[in-house]
Design an enzyme around this catalytic site. Structure first.
Site, short mmCIF file in Angstrom:
data_model
loop_
_atom_site.label_atom_id
_atom_site.label_comp_id
_atom_site.label_asym_id
_atom_site.label_seq_id
_atom_site.Cartn_x
_atom_site.Cartn_y
_atom_site.Cartn_z
N ARG A 107 -78.60 19.84 -33.60
CA ARG A 107 -79.62 20.84 -33.27
C ARG A 107 -79.97 21.70 -34.48
O ARG A 107 -81.05 22.28 -34.55
CB ARG A 107 -79.16 21.70 -32.08
N TYR A 115 -106.50 27.90 -30.88
CA TYR A 115 -106.01 26.91 -29.90
C TYR A 115 -105.64 27.61 -28.58
O TYR A 115 -104.84 28.55 -28.58
CB TYR A 115 -104.80 26.19 -30.47
N ASP A 135 -103.43 28.44 -38.37
CA ASP A 135 -103.24 27.10 -37.83
C ASP A 135 -104.25 26.22 -38.54
O ASP A 135 -105.45 26.28 -38.26
CB ASP A 135 -103.47 27.13 -36.32
N LYS A 147 -101.23 15.47 -35.25
CA LYS A 147 -102.61 15.11 -35.58
C LYS A 147 -102.63 14.38 -36.93
O LYS A 147 -102.08 13.31 -37.04
CB LYS A 147 -103.48 16.36 -35.55
C1 PLP Z 1 -102.87 19.91 -30.97
C2 PLP Z 1 -102.96 21.25 -31.55
C3 PLP Z 1 -101.92 22.19 -31.38
C4 PLP Z 1 -100.72 21.90 -30.55
O1 PLP Z 1 -99.95 20.89 -31.12
P1 PLP Z 1 -99.00 19.89 -30.26
O2 PLP Z 1 -98.40 19.04 -31.31
O3 PLP Z 1 -99.89 19.18 -29.31
O4 PLP Z 1 -98.03 20.77 -29.55
C5 PLP Z 1 -102.05 23.41 -32.00
N1 PLP Z 1 -103.13 23.72 -32.73
C6 PLP Z 1 -104.15 22.85 -32.91
C7 PLP Z 1 -105.32 23.24 -33.74
C8 PLP Z 1 -104.09 21.60 -32.33
O5 PLP Z 1 -105.11 20.74 -32.50
#
Ligand code: PLP
Length: 408
Positions: free
Chosen positions: A74, A127, A199, A224
């Site tokens: 962990r 988001y 982000d 992504k």
């Molecule tokens: C998909 C996404 C998230 C969340 O990420 P996960 O890996 O699905 O938890 C956060 N911010 C943006 C801009 C995203 O496209």
């Protein structure tokens, strides 16, 4: 590559390189030991929940930080450390903390940094699950969430007070692709002694490196573009070692960590990061230009188009504009818009973005189906909106597919 992003066991030599290594060189080599277990060129997948000590003295040496090694799954994994160093190098940061998903990463950061009575200010195009976590859940612990219009720096300044601890935005935003002026955003934070979080999932470090503008933390859903193959979930926060130390400690308690196999998939996906981004950028631009010239398209949101309200700042700040293209089908109701989505043969209907396969969706249906019409209008999600994540297929094929879908 700064010395701090290099592992002790000498990866890419910076001595022989008269210049900073390029992004592909970092994507392939950064963070990795030059000589690995069993002389293999690839990193091993270390499937261990725990790690053994040769003696009690070895345990004590570890606790007294005389020995850098693993202890329990962990708290860390050798593959995870490699990927963290690689991601830190790609982002130009000192340190990176890897999580099981992008949401786990943002939750981990917010839980570390915010106390009861503290406030956080969001640009409202951030988001929706991040905003939801703050507004619905951190509120139960006495944290106050304020939301102001995206890219309205005066409104954000006005929302800051002595209890504000964090400013949060996405850039570019999803699905509107608004681009935050990172210099201005970082300045706002420094001026008020408030930390900043961007982000940058949609941008990736290929297109922009927010830390260079003075942003404190960069967050990515590595699900992504970083993973890039629609086959894993992961998240990461990059920043300074000092600021991330408590974040890493809380992750060890939260347990929002990746399996060793997942970590390997991410490391493997990252090898082609720059190549994929070049294609995603080229496809995004070509598809956006095609759509902008099609009579059935009312409007295209893409920062690489001169018509986009954030084109100038995007051009100054970004190397490319990514693979995500949002557009409105002229005069179409939600069903006619759905018919365009359904008529595509190449792009697959799915949420998510940033993978090699192109994905298409109607935000009204995929993300806002249970949201009231008023709120959808407030969020700027019309019924005729389509979001397309251009994969790495050939642009001509993507365009041909869209043409037949629009004309079907
Ligand atoms: C998909 C996404 C998230 C969340 O990420 P996960 O890996 O699905 O938890 C956060 N911010 C943006 C801009 C995203 O496209």
């Amino acid at each position: 590559m700064s010395a701090s992003t290099q592992p002790s066991s000498e990866p890419v030599s910076s001595k022989s390189a008269p210049r900073e290594p390029g992004l592909s060189t970092l994507a392939v080599h950064a963070g990795e030991a030059r000589q690995k277990a069993a002389h293999a060129i690839t990193d091993p997948i270390v499937c261990a929940s725990t790690y053994t000590f040769a003696s009690t003295q070895a345990v004590i040496d570890y606790i007294e930080q005389k020995q850098d090694r693993e202890e329990y799954g962990r708290y860390g994994n050798p593959g995870e450390k490699v990927v963290e160093r690689k991601l830190a190098a790609l982002e130009g940061g000192e340190d990176a903390v890897l999580y099981a998903s992008g949401m786990a990463a943002i939750v981990g950061l917010l839980m570390t940094k915010l106390n009861a009575g503290d406030e956080v200010v969001f640009f409202d195009e951030c988001y929706h699950r991040s905003r939801e976590f703050c507004a619905k859940h951190l509120s139960r612990f006495g944290v106050v969430t304020r939301q102001v219009k995206a890219c309205d720096y005066a409104a954000m300044a006005a929302a800051i007070n002595s209890r504000t601890k964090l400013l949060v935005s996405e850039s570019p935003t999803n699905p509107h692709l608004s681009v935050v002026d990172l210099e201005q955003f970082a300045h706002l934070g420094r001026q008020h002694r408030v930390e900043t979080l961007i982000d940058a999932t949609l941008a990736t470090p290929y297109n922009v490196q927010p830390l260079k503008y003075g942003i404190d933390y960069v967050l990515h859903s590595a699900t992504k573009y970083l993973g890039g193959h629609n086959d894993l979930l992961a998240g990461v926060i990059v920043g300074s070692r000092e600021q991330l130390e408590p974040v890493r400690k809380l992750r060890g308690i939260m347990g929002a960590i990746n399996s060793p196999h997942n970590i390997y998939l991410l490391e493997r996906g990252l090898k082609t990061f720059e190549l994929r981004m070049q294609r995603h950028n080229a496809n995004g631009q070509a598809v956006a230009e095609f759509l902008a010239g099609h009579p059935r398209v009312e409007k295209v949101y893409y920062p690489g188009l001169a018509s986009h309200p954030y084109h100038d700042i995007a051009r100054r700040q970004m190397r490319g504009f990514g693979g995500l293209v949002t557009f409105l089908v002229r005069g179409a109701d939600w069903k006619e818009t759905a018919a365009v989505v359904d008529a595509t043969k190449l792009a697959r209907i799915a949420p998510s973005l940033g993978g090699v396969e192109s994905l298409i969706e109607q935000p009204l249906v995929m993300s806002y189906y249970e949201v009231s019409a008023e709120d959808r209008q407030r969020f700027g999600i019309p019924d005729n909106m389509i979001r397309l994540s251009c994969g790495i297929e050939n642009a001509e094929d993507l365009i041909e597919d869209l043409r037949q879908a629009l004309e079907a």
